[in-house]
Design an enzyme around this catalytic site. Structure first.
Site, short mmCIF file in Angstrom:
data_model
loop_
_atom_site.label_atom_id
_atom_site.label_comp_id
_atom_site.label_asym_id
_atom_site.label_seq_id
_atom_site.Cartn_x
_atom_site.Cartn_y
_atom_site.Cartn_z
N GLY A 13 0.92 -1.15 0.04
CA GLY A 13 0.10 0.10 0.07
C GLY A 13 0.97 1.14 -0.08
O GLY A 13 2.25 1.19 -0.13
N ASP A 34 0.46 -8.83 1.74
CA ASP A 34 -0.65 -8.15 0.97
C ASP A 34 -1.68 -9.09 0.38
O ASP A 34 -1.17 -9.83 -0.26
CB ASP A 34 -0.12 -7.17 0.18
CG ASP A 34 -1.10 -5.73 0.23
OD1 ASP A 34 -2.13 -5.82 0.01
OD2 ASP A 34 -0.48 -4.70 0.63
N SER A 37 -6.16 -5.97 -1.59
CA SER A 37 -7.51 -5.63 -1.61
C SER A 37 -7.42 -3.94 -1.96
O SER A 37 -8.42 -3.50 -2.32
CB SER A 37 -8.05 -5.83 -0.33
OG SER A 37 -7.57 -5.20 0.69
N SER A 127 -3.19 6.44 14.25
CA SER A 127 -3.66 7.91 13.33
C SER A 127 -4.21 8.70 14.09
O SER A 127 -4.55 8.72 15.48
CB SER A 127 -4.85 7.40 12.71
OG SER A 127 -5.85 8.47 11.96
N TYR A 151 -13.88 3.95 12.16
CA TYR A 151 -12.44 3.72 11.83
C TYR A 151 -11.68 4.08 12.82
O TYR A 151 -10.72 3.46 13.35
CB TYR A 151 -12.14 4.54 10.49
CG TYR A 151 -10.54 4.63 10.17
CD1 TYR A 151 -9.84 3.68 9.95
CD2 TYR A 151 -9.93 5.92 10.55
CE1 TYR A 151 -8.29 3.78 9.68
CE2 TYR A 151 -8.50 5.99 10.26
CZ TYR A 151 -7.87 5.12 9.81
OH TYR A 151 -6.76 5.12 9.71
N LYS A 155 -8.94 1.98 15.60
CA LYS A 155 -7.55 2.16 15.88
C LYS A 155 -7.25 2.29 17.58
O LYS A 155 -6.43 1.65 18.25
CB LYS A 155 -7.23 3.55 15.37
CG LYS A 155 -6.97 3.44 13.89
CD LYS A 155 -5.79 2.65 13.38
CE LYS A 155 -5.83 2.34 11.91
NZ LYS A 155 -4.94 1.45 11.32
N ASN A 181 -1.26 13.63 8.61
CA ASN A 181 -1.75 13.62 7.13
C ASN A 181 -0.62 13.42 6.23
O ASN A 181 0.06 14.15 5.70
CB ASN A 181 -2.38 14.87 6.89
CG ASN A 181 -3.71 15.10 7.57
OD1 ASN A 181 -3.87 15.15 8.78
ND2 ASN A 181 -5.03 15.54 6.85
N ASN A 201 -9.35 12.37 0.32
CA ASN A 201 -8.34 13.23 0.93
C ASN A 201 -7.95 14.63 0.10
O ASN A 201 -8.12 14.32 -1.29
CB ASN A 201 -7.08 12.65 1.33
CG ASN A 201 -7.52 11.46 2.44
OD1 ASN A 201 -7.21 10.13 2.16
ND2 ASN A 201 -7.72 11.92 3.53
#
Ligand code: NAD
Ligand code: UDP
Length: 341
Positions: A13, A34, A37, A127, A151, A155, A181, A201
């Protein structure tokens, strides 16, 4: 001397692929795991082009604990960096089960595999979303954590599991990295952020407008209490973020106990500043219109990254111009290649 093998779940990713390169450069052997997906197998060819040699990749799902255990044993893995998961806030509210399965059950499956294989060093992708709507900035790691969406909740749960495991058994040591970010791309232009569908984003949206793939940017609100009225965020170049992972792996391997750190630049930029910086870096005009505020958005937040400096010897080096220049180079490459990564 044999290189230390580090497993990267979700290593194909956006952040994982840049970390794989950084680990190679630091003398480690990344093993990418991985299920593709949210990435393309073709990213491996690009990675191999960047590092100039073959890389190991295992295709499969982190939810398959017995298989993950066999991968850890087969490659003599000494530490794991756990990127694999889903990351879209809106989708997490529409389909919470998908997020609890992939992010929480996926992490449990990985921890079981690590336990069974006897590898207990983990770097975890968390995050800044765990801070919810912080009262002030800069944000330090002791700010209250609260989940503003599913989400974020996944986390928070994973962080809690890791904290409990480390306190129950000191052979478990975890480095929790709270990213702000992440933007930008590898300077080669061969790997970068590759969102499927309409980007959520700011930066990938801006790059797609610049490339003519979307007519204009909607700026979500210009009436926040910030200098120019638009939202302020702490943007961090993915290359700096990748080096933060190398530092976290090294620190754990050197024997550090568990830690939680912010990875951010330590200052914010407004949406309008990002647009202007991108125009300057790319030479492209970014048409935009002011749209209503996006539900759930906060006005401004940025990290206090001093704990990462103290514990990991890490700080962000790239500025907004570097982030825009590299994101634009990647976008041009992606536009010219049907299979983007
Ligand atoms: P990404 O979607 O580009 O990468 C995640 C990778 O994990 C993908 O290659 C995907 O195919 C893989 N994956 C997903 N589920 C899997 C599974 N069950 N088994 C195996 N592989 C699986 O995302 P990213 O931007 O690189 O983010 C990596 C991590 O960082 C995520 O955990 C994300 O929540 C976290 N994070 C990202 C951001 C961001 O803005 N990009 C910010 C904060 C935290
Ligand atoms: N933003 C925007 N238009 C977009 C996407 C984002 O104006 O199409 C704004 C958003 O309101 C926020 C900033 O850009 O102020 C960063 O948003 P992003 O989704 O990239 O990050 P996050 O809000 O999750 O920190």
């Amino acid at each position: 001397m044999t290189k230390k093998a580090v497993l990267l779940t979700g290593g194909a990713g956006f952040i994982g692929s840049h970390t794989a390169v950084a680990l190679v450069n630091a003398g480690y052997e990344p093993v990418i795991l991985d299920n593709f997906s949210n990435s393309q197998p073709a990213v491996l060819n690009r990675l191999e082009q960047i590092v100039g040699r073959a890389l190991v990749c295992e295709r499969g799902d982190v939810g398959d604990s017995a298989w993950v255990q066999s991968v850890i044993s087969k490659h003599g893995i000494c530490a794991v960096v756990h990127f694999a998961g889903c990351k879209a806030v809106g989708e997490s509210m529409a389909d919470p089960l998908k997020y609890y399965v992939n992010n929480v059950a996926g992490t449990i499956s990985l921890l079981k595999a690590m336990q069974a294989a006897g590898c207990r060093l983990l770097v975890f992708s968390s995050s800044a979303t765990v801070y919810g709507d912080p009262a002030t900035s800069p944000i330090t790691e002791d700010f209250p954590i609260q989940s503003a969406n599913t989400y974020g909740a996944t986390k928070v749960m994973c962080e809690q599991m890791l904290a409990e495991m480390s306190s129950s058994d000191n052979r478990w040591r975890a480095g929790v990295l709270r990213y702000f970010n992440p933007v930008g791309a590898h300077p080669s232009g061969l790997i970068g952020d590759d969102p499927s569908g309409v980007p959520n984003n700011l930066m990938p949206y801006v790059t797609q407008v610049a490339a003519g793939q979307r007519p204009m940017l909607d700026i979500f609100g210009d009436d926040y209490e910030t200098e120019d009225g638009t939202g302020v965020r702490d943007y961090i170049h993915v290359q700096d973020l990748a080096l933060g992972h190398v530092a976290a792996v090294r620190t754990l391997l050197e024997g550090a106990s568990s830690f939680t750190v912010n990875l951010g630049a330590g200052h914010g930029h407004s949406v309008l500043e990002v647009v202007r910086a991108f125009e300057a870096a790319s030479g492209q005009q970014i048409p935009y219109q002011i749209a209503p505020r996006r539900p759930g958005d906060v006005a401004a937040y940025y990290a206090d990254p001093s704990a990462a400096a103290r514990l990991l010897g890490w700080h962000a080096k790239h500025d907004l111009n570097d982030m825009c220049t590299d994101a634009w180079r990647w976008q041009q490459y992606a536009s010219q290649n049907s299979s983007k990564t």
